[in-house]
Write a protein that holds these residues in place. Structure first.
Motif, PDB file in Angstrom:
ATOM      1  N   ASP A 138       0.809  -1.231   0.000  1.00  0.00           N
ATOM      2  CA  ASP A 138       0.000   0.000   0.000  1.00  0.00           C
ATOM      3  C   ASP A 138       0.835   1.272   0.000  1.00  0.00           C
ATOM      4  N   TRP A 139       1.971   1.250  -0.686  1.00  0.00           N
ATOM      5  CA  TRP A 139       2.898   2.387  -0.600  1.00  0.00           C
ATOM      6  C   TRP A 139       2.306   3.692  -1.120  1.00  0.00           C
ATOM      7  N   GLU A 140       1.499   3.640  -2.185  1.00  0.00           N
ATOM      8  CA  GLU A 140       0.970   4.894  -2.741  1.00  0.00           C
ATOM      9  C   GLU A 140       0.095   5.616  -1.726  1.00  0.00           C
ATOM     10  N   VAL A 141      -0.789   4.872  -1.060  1.00  0.00           N
ATOM     11  CA  VAL A 141      -1.647   5.483  -0.041  1.00  0.00           C
ATOM     12  C   VAL A 141      -0.816   5.909   1.161  1.00  0.00           C
ATOM     13  N   PHE A 142       0.127   5.064   1.572  1.00  0.00           N
ATOM     14  CA  PHE A 142       0.995   5.417   2.696  1.00  0.00           C
ATOM     15  C   PHE A 142       1.734   6.728   2.427  1.00  0.00           C
ATOM     16  N   ASN A 143       2.239   6.906   1.223  1.00  0.00           N
ATOM     17  CA  ASN A 143       2.977   8.132   0.906  1.00  0.00           C
ATOM     18  C   ASN A 143       2.082   9.368   0.946  1.00  0.00           C
ATOM     19  N   VAL A 144       0.824   9.229   0.499  1.00  0.00           N
ATOM     20  CA  VAL A 144      -0.115  10.355   0.612  1.00  0.00           C
ATOM     21  C   VAL A 144      -0.335  10.700   2.085  1.00  0.00           C
ATOM     22  N   CYS A 145      -0.464   9.682   2.920  1.00  0.00           N
ATOM     23  CA  CYS A 145      -0.628   9.923   4.358  1.00  0.00           C
ATOM     24  C   CYS A 145       0.584  10.652   4.923  1.00  0.00           C
ATOM     25  N   ARG A 146       1.764  10.193   4.572  1.00  0.00           N
ATOM     26  CA  ARG A 146       2.983  10.809   5.088  1.00  0.00           C
ATOM     27  C   ARG A 146       3.100  12.267   4.649  1.00  0.00           C
ATOM     28  N   GLU A 147       2.726  12.538   3.401  1.00  0.00           N
ATOM     29  CA  GLU A 147       2.792  13.908   2.882  1.00  0.00           C
ATOM     30  C   GLU A 147       1.817  14.843   3.594  1.00  0.00           C
ATOM     31  N   ASN A 148       0.732  14.285   4.140  1.00  0.00           N
ATOM     32  CA  ASN A 148      -0.331  15.113   4.721  1.00  0.00           C
ATOM     33  C   ASN A 148      -0.452  14.975   6.239  1.00  0.00           C
ATOM     34  N   GLY A 149       0.522  14.350   6.885  1.00  0.00           N
ATOM     35  CA  GLY A 149       0.506  14.236   8.341  1.00  0.00           C
ATOM     36  C   GLY A 149      -0.628  13.383   8.865  1.00  0.00           C
ATOM     37  N   ILE A 150      -1.000  12.337   8.114  1.00  0.00           N
ATOM     38  CA  ILE A 150      -2.092  11.433   8.496  1.00  0.00           C
ATOM     39  C   ILE A 150      -1.491  10.153   9.078  1.00  0.00           C
ATOM     40  N   MET A 151      -2.021   9.697  10.214  1.00  0.00           N
ATOM     41  CA  MET A 151      -1.568   8.437  10.788  1.00  0.00           C
ATOM     42  C   MET A 151      -2.015   7.287   9.903  1.00  0.00           C
ATOM     43  N   TYR A 152      -1.064   6.480   9.464  1.00  0.00           N
ATOM     44  CA  TYR A 152      -1.378   5.285   8.685  1.00  0.00           C
ATOM     45  C   TYR A 152      -1.398   4.102   9.637  1.00  0.00           C
ATOM     46  N   GLN A 153      -2.568   3.488   9.783  1.00  0.00           N
ATOM     47  CA  GLN A 153      -2.721   2.305  10.627  1.00  0.00           C
ATOM     48  C   GLN A 153      -2.792   1.061   9.746  1.00  0.00           C
ATOM     49  N   SER A 154      -2.077   0.019  10.150  1.00  0.00           N
ATOM     50  CA  SER A 154      -2.035  -1.205   9.348  1.00  0.00           C
ATOM     51  C   SER A 154      -2.752  -2.346  10.050  1.00  0.00           C
ATOM     52  N   PHE A 155      -3.514  -3.121   9.261  1.00  0.00           N
ATOM     53  CA  PHE A 155      -3.986  -4.407   9.756  1.00  0.00           C
ATOM     54  C   PHE A 155      -3.582  -5.490   8.750  1.00  0.00           C
ATOM     55  N   TRP A 156      -3.660  -6.744   9.184  1.00  0.00           N
ATOM     56  CA  TRP A 156      -3.073  -7.871   8.461  1.00  0.00           C
ATOM     57  C   TRP A 156      -1.548  -7.772   8.463  1.00  0.00           C
ATOM     58  N   THR A 157      -0.993  -7.027   9.383  1.00  0.00           N
ATOM     59  CA  THR A 157       0.445  -6.760   9.400  1.00  0.00           C
ATOM     60  C   THR A 157       1.243  -8.047   9.569  1.00  0.00           C
ATOM     61  N   LEU A 158       0.789  -8.935  10.434  1.00  0.00           N
ATOM     62  CA  LEU A 158       1.467 -10.213  10.635  1.00  0.00           C
ATOM     63  C   LEU A 158       0.847 -11.311   9.772  1.00  0.00           C
ATOM     64  N   SER A 159      -0.470 -11.468   9.862  1.00  0.00           N
ATOM     65  CA  SER A 159      -1.127 -12.583   9.162  1.00  0.00           C
ATOM     66  C   SER A 159      -1.008 -12.465   7.649  1.00  0.00           C
ATOM     67  N   GLY A 160      -0.864 -11.253   7.131  1.00  0.00           N
ATOM     68  CA  GLY A 160      -0.763 -11.059   5.693  1.00  0.00           C
ATOM     69  C   GLY A 160       0.655 -11.094   5.158  1.00  0.00           C
ATOM     70  N   ASN A 161       1.631 -11.341   6.029  1.00  0.00           N
ATOM     71  CA  ASN A 161       3.022 -11.248   5.605  1.00  0.00           C
ATOM     72  C   ASN A 161       3.883 -12.448   6.015  1.00  0.00           C
ATOM     73  N   PRO A 162       3.422 -13.684   5.799  1.00  0.00           N
ATOM     74  CA  PRO A 162       4.237 -14.826   6.206  1.00  0.00           C
ATOM     75  C   PRO A 162       5.583 -14.900   5.498  1.00  0.00           C
ATOM     76  N   SER A 163       5.622 -14.534   4.212  1.00  0.00           N
ATOM     77  CA  SER A 163       6.895 -14.613   3.479  1.00  0.00           C
ATOM     78  C   SER A 163       7.869 -13.544   3.960  1.00  0.00           C
ATOM     79  N   LEU A 164       7.358 -12.379   4.305  1.00  0.00           N
ATOM     80  CA  LEU A 164       8.232 -11.329   4.840  1.00  0.00           C
ATOM     81  C   LEU A 164       8.782 -11.729   6.205  1.00  0.00           C
ATOM     82  N   LEU A 165       7.925 -12.289   7.058  1.00  0.00           N
ATOM     83  CA  LEU A 165       8.383 -12.729   8.372  1.00  0.00           C
ATOM     84  C   LEU A 165       9.451 -13.819   8.266  1.00  0.00           C
TER      85      LEU A 165
END
Length: 275
Positions: free
Chosen positions: A182-209
């Motif tokens: 979700d980098w495109e949305v995350f970058n818009v949040c960062r540019e506008n001082g919006i807190m980006y909250q993540s879900f599926w952070t662990l369950s959606g990332n078995p290969s990254l873990l």
């Protein structure tokens, strides 16, 4: 006044009858932020309210020390076979009003720290109608900040930012390999001082873990790979949700956020991996 903006949030989706017990345990193990929704399909907002009451009366933890976040869920996200928090044939504005009134009653609170629109509506016109009504509740002080969830179009997010009168404070999205993190949305949040909250952070990332970089971080700092991923998220400006039902993992999740930062080159290596 409420506690400061959280760096990790306890998520209550799919906890059903165990919700009260798990929220109490999460707070006693260090969480100070709770996420729920006025959506009986996936949440027991009323049992979150019981937990808030129990924490104050039995454990001396006042509501004012907690960040309480709930959601207005559009009709498309509701299960029509269950009791709804609003009249299904009501206008968009009335649905928002009735949903917030239900949330305040079920949570047993006088104000909500953040009210999140659970998803955009069917079109931009309806989305803006709902957001305008949320802004009315912000003006009254019953809602202290506003957010939106499940918004994966950077252009739609930019449109809502431009149209809003009350600054958008939170975006809550799935963060996993399946949507290229979700980098495109995350970058818009960062540019506008919006807190980006993540879900599926662990369950959606078995290969990254399982990646060697995450294993190396965990071994170097004496933590689990799950802790390493939560810490990484925190360092790059993501506020993760944890929905664990394990008290041991609750403690570990909170400890991970508070631990010493990773080295800049270590963070950069993982970010480059998932860009």
């Amino acid at each position: 006044m409420s506690t400061t903006v959280p760096r990790i949030i306890y998520g209550t989706a799919w906890k059903k009858e165990a919700t009260t017990d798990l929220v109490v345990k999460a707070v006693l193990n260090g969480f100070r932020a709770i996420d729920t929704a006025c959506q009986p399909k996936h949440y027991r907002e009323d049992l979150v309210g019981q937990a808030i009451s129990e924490l104050e009366t039995s454990h001396g933890i006042p509501r004012s020390s907690l960040y309480v976040q709930t959601k207005f869920t559009p009709i498309d996200g509701q299960d029509l076979t269950q009791p709804l928090p609003y009249e299904p044939r009501a206008s968009t504005e009335d649905k928002v009003d009735q949903s917030i009134a239900t949330s305040l009653k079920q949570l047993g609170v006088e104000y909500i720290d953040c009210l999140v629109m659970h998803s955009p509506m069917r079109d931009k016109k309806q989305t803006l109608k709902a957001y305008r009504q949320l802004e009315q509740h912000h003006a009254r002080g019953t809602v202290r900040s506003l957010g939106i969830s499940n918004i994966y179009s950077a252009s739609t997010l930019r449109w809502l930012i431009e149209e809003s009168k009350v600054k958008l404070s939170v975006v809550q999205n799935r963060w996993h390999k399946g949507n290229r993190w979700d980098w495109e949305v995350f970058n818009v949040c960062r540019e506008n001082g919006i807190m980006y909250q993540s879900f599926w952070t662990l369950s959606g990332n078995p290969s990254l873990l399982a990646h060697p970089l995450m294993r190396q971080l965990a071994e170097k700092y004496g933590i689990t790979r799950e802790q390493a991923l939560f810490k990484l998220c925190s360092q790059i400006g993501i506020t993760p949700l944890s929905g664990t039902t394990s008290e041991e993992h609750m403690k570990q999740d909170v400890e991970a956020i508070a631990m010493k930062d990773f080295e800049a080159d270590e963070v950069e290596a993982v970010v480059n991996l998932i860009q």
